[in-house]
Write an enzyme that holds these catalytic residues in place. Structure first.
Site, PDB file in Angstrom:
ATOM      1  N   THR A 394       1.141   0.940   3.512  1.00  0.00           N
ATOM      2  CA  THR A 394       1.856   1.964   4.437  1.00  0.00           C
ATOM      3  C   THR A 394       1.054   1.621   5.575  1.00  0.00           C
ATOM      4  OG1 THR A 394       2.556   3.555   2.823  1.00  0.00           O
ATOM      5  CG2 THR A 394       1.832   4.553   5.028  1.00  0.00           C
ATOM      6  N   THR A 412       5.485   5.238   6.648  1.00  0.00           N
ATOM      7  CA  THR A 412       5.789   4.246   5.305  1.00  0.00           C
ATOM      8  C   THR A 412       7.088   3.988   5.064  1.00  0.00           C
ATOM      9  OG1 THR A 412       5.331   4.125   3.039  1.00  0.00           O
ATOM     10  CG2 THR A 412       6.084   6.247   3.800  1.00  0.00           C
ATOM     11  N   GLU A 414       7.221   2.820   2.017  1.00  0.00           N
ATOM     12  CA  GLU A 414       6.751   2.755   0.461  1.00  0.00           C
ATOM     13  C   GLU A 414       6.382   1.452   0.366  1.00  0.00           C
ATOM     14  OE1 GLU A 414       5.266   3.782  -2.676  1.00  0.00           O
ATOM     15  OE2 GLU A 414       6.696   2.420  -3.303  1.00  0.00           O
ATOM     16  N   SER A 464       1.277  10.727  -1.241  1.00  0.00           N
ATOM     17  CA  SER A 464      -0.171  10.800  -0.959  1.00  0.00           C
ATOM     18  C   SER A 464      -0.763  10.909   0.313  1.00  0.00           C
ATOM     19  CB  SER A 464      -1.015   9.816  -1.987  1.00  0.00           C
ATOM     20  OG  SER A 464      -0.771   9.808  -3.321  1.00  0.00           O
ATOM     21  N   GLY A 485      -1.133   4.259  -1.200  1.00  0.00           N
ATOM     22  CA  GLY A 485      -0.627   4.998  -2.227  1.00  0.00           C
ATOM     23  C   GLY A 485      -1.397   6.140  -2.676  1.00  0.00           C
TER      24      GLY A 485
HETATM   25  N1  GLU Z   1       4.638   6.111  -0.739  1.00  0.00           N
HETATM   26  C1  GLU Z   1       3.584   6.351  -0.688  1.00  0.00           C
HETATM   27  C2  GLU Z   1       3.181   7.782  -0.306  1.00  0.00           C
HETATM   28  O1  GLU Z   1       4.150   8.533   0.288  1.00  0.00           O
HETATM   29  C3  GLU Z   1       2.829   5.687   0.374  1.00  0.00           C
HETATM   30  C4  GLU Z   1       2.284   4.175   0.033  1.00  0.00           C
HETATM   31  C5  GLU Z   1       1.199   3.850   0.760  1.00  0.00           C
HETATM   32  O2  GLU Z   1       0.507   4.595   1.021  1.00  0.00           O
HETATM   33  O3  GLU Z   1       1.008   2.628   0.895  1.00  0.00           O
HETATM   34  O4  GLU Z   1       2.120   8.313  -0.894  1.00  0.00           O
END
Ligand code: GLU
Length: 597
Positions: A394, A412, A414, A464, A485
């Site tokens: 992200t 992001t 994702e 996160s 993530g």
């Molecule tokens: N989908 C993850 C989230 O929302 C973000 C992915 C990332 O931080 O690389 O926590």
């Protein structure tokens, strides 16, 4: 305007030392890509405020870091207004479509394989980034949407040089840029992956941004562009057949709304942290870990603590394991399912959980606790949900303007390359954010489990991402955030401890190697192997952790701390002079630009 890329990080950026520079307030942008940083700086130089500049950075990132964020995704934009002292978040997190259902990632009762599921239309959440940026601009910006799109349009139309990060992501794409012809055509023209230094021109993306500049954001959420998004996400992989087909309709796009949220506020050793509430798990989990660690003198080398010592790392790991056990059952989108926020952060509860940490031995795998008695939440008997793969790619950036307004924005699509699906004719990638939901539903009436992170119509998947502000004596002293993530939470923990316990400057705090545990079972991931990551986690430190029974580090005597985690872009503010200093991450092409008054 002064320009400093992360490759000149040795220019110390003293966070707490008032004597270093006493410059009058200036604007600063700290971004993971120099061209996107320049876009933000340009808007600041043209008299824009932090919100205007952040809009320009986000659109430019869509062009130069397309694998990480863009209008096909979502994010959390934390805004701090200097005049009123208010902080709030524009939550443009993707939402599940109305036709989404709890079992959609587990047809026949078996969870789909992540890589397959995440590269189909089923994974695509209703995108929020454009609505979020436009909402922020309309309410708190001073520039028109079209003005903030201008730098991105130029970058897309005239091209930019592919940097080492993008080139590496194309080369190591796990097939994701090769699944759809429209994506391959951009990043692998004539089948040849773009490499560092190549010029990347994106005429379709330029056309899309011009359309939005001319007609406003509704053009994305209704009409032909919306129809093109709906059509694109109807793609599936042959292996998944109809089960992998996207469920988003035109109505879902038309009805997409951002949420404006109050931040979560917690305290650590006399500092206040202003951070991200649900649907992110980040703030609650970070504050839980900090709360459990407050009993240990982490900064005191004389007592065996200090940065990177086995004792410090051990207690950090144990606190992470406890907090991640809670995260797995209690935290989700609390607009859909109540989250026991009060209990999770209640001093008595934190005290009880933290008491399980022993300094000389590793605990058995911890179970989630029961924080429900402080909240109006059913007394559930939860079972943990499996934590899935999440991407480290992200993006996070930070902006402060000369008036002291701040934007801290994690954004992001994702996974790196999102779903891999480019909207044909429009040149932007769609996210795979819905894979942040539980694949196997955990809701269970028999044991009152509410399924905090199960898929449901309109719901936002648990995140996160946690843009964070740090205050001392009521004054803002640092702003930071990161991708990664679930490791986001532990990277932010590390930065916070490095600043407060280890007395590092913000740049030193960013450069220091990181360690992360995101499961109660405790598999350690840790960094090293790059010169700037100093001081290292030595082999003897790793051996000391192995001796305590910690897992994930392989055989004794080997150096397993070789990973890379996150990309922190931050700003420090000297409370005495109000001068701002940027600090950026060498793990990408982190860039700081200061715009003088
Ligand atoms: N989908 C993850 C989230 O929302 C973000 C992915 C990332 O931080 O690389 O926590």
């Amino acid at each position: 305007m002064s320009f400093r890329s992360a490759c000149t990080h040795w220019f110390a950026l003293w966070l707490f030392s008032a004597s270093v520079l006493a410059a009058p307030p200036a604007g600063v942008v700290s971004v993971s890509h120099p061209d996107a940083a320049a876009a933000g700086a340009r808007i600041l130089a043209e008299g824009g405020n932090a919100i205007d500049a952040a809009a320009a950075v986000q659109f430019a990132l869509n062009v130069v870091e397309p694998q990480s964020s863009g209008i096909g995704g979502g994010g959390f934009m934390m805004i701090h207004l200097a005049k009123t002292g208010e902080t709030f978040i524009v939550d443009s997190r993707e939402r599940a479509p109305a036709k989404a259902s709890a079992g959609m990632f587990s047809p026949g009762g078996l969870p789909m394989v992540f890589k397959l599921a995440s590269t189909t239309g089923l994974a695509v959440g209703v995108p929020g980034t454009l609505r979020g940026v436009d909402t922020a601009l309309t309410r708190w910006g001073t520039k028109k949407l079209a003005d903030t799109l201008a730098p991105a349009i130029e970058l897309a139309e005239h091209g930019f040089r592919v940097n080492r990060i993008l080139a590496a992501e194309i080369a190591n794409d796990g097939g994701r840029t090769q699944l759809q012809p429209e994506t391959a055509a951009i990043f692998r023209p004539a089948g040849v992956p773009l490499k560092e230094g190549d010029l990347l021109v994106q005429p379709e993306l330029a056309k899309t941004f011009k359309l939005i500049a001319a007609k406003g954001p509704d053009v994305f959420y209704q009409g032909p562009l919306a129809q093109a998004i709906v059509n694109a996400q109807q793609r599936s992989r042959s292996e998944l057949g109809v089960a992998g087909t996207g469920r988003m309709t035109l109505a879902d796009l038309e009805q997409y709304r951002v949420a404006i949220r109050e931040p979560l506020i917690g305290h650590y050793r006399g500092f206040a942290l202003v951070t991200m509430p649900p649907p992110s798990s980040g703030g609650l989990t970070l504050l839980q870990i900090l709360g459990m660690l407050e009993r240990f003198p982490l900064g005191d080398a004389a007592q065996g603590y200090g940065f990177g010592s086995p004792k410090t790392l051990h207690v950090m790991i144990e606190a992470m394991r406890l907090a991640f056990a809670d995260r797995s059952v209690w935290i989700g989108d609390d607009n859909a399912v109540p989250v026991p926020r009060t209990g999770l952060l209640h001093p008595e509860y934190i005290e009880m959980r933290g008491a399980q940490i022993k300094t000389d031995s590793r605990m058995k795998d911890p179970l989630p606790g029961y924080p429900v008695r402080w909240d109006n939440v059913a007394d559930v008997q939860p079972k943990p949900s499996r934590i899935k793969e999440e991407s480290p790619q992200t993006t996070h950036f930070t902006v402060i303007d000369r008036w002291g307004n701040v934007v801290s924005y994690t954004s992001t699509i994702e996974y790196t390359w999102g779903s891999g699906i480019t909207v044909p004719g429009y040149g932007f990638l769609l996210n795979n954010e819905l894979t942040d939901f539980n694949f196997l539903p955990s809701q269970d009436a028999a044991v009152h489990n509410p399924g905090a992170n199960d898929v449901a119509p309109g719901k936002r998947p648990r995140s996160s991402m946690s843009p964070t502000l740090l205050f001392k004596d009521g004054k803002l002293v640092a702003v930071y955030g990161t991708p990664g993530g679930t490791t986001i939470i532990n990277t932010l923990l590390g930065i916070t401890i490095n600043l407060i316990d280890h007395g590092m400057t913000l740049q030193q705090a960013i450069d220091a190697p990181r360690l992360s545990v995101t499961q109660p079972t405790g598999e350690i991931r840790c960094e090293g192997g790059e010169d700037f990551m100093q001081p290292r986690f030595s082999i003897s430190t790793q051996d000391a952790l192995r001796k305590l029974g910690h897992v994930g580090l392989g055989a004794a005597g080997t150096d397993e701390c070789k990973q890379k985690m996150g990309s922190v872009q931050g700003i420090g503010i000297d409370p005495a002079t109000s001068s701002s200093y940027g600090a950026a991450d060498l793990r990408r092409e982190g860039t700081v630009i200061t715009v003088g008054p």
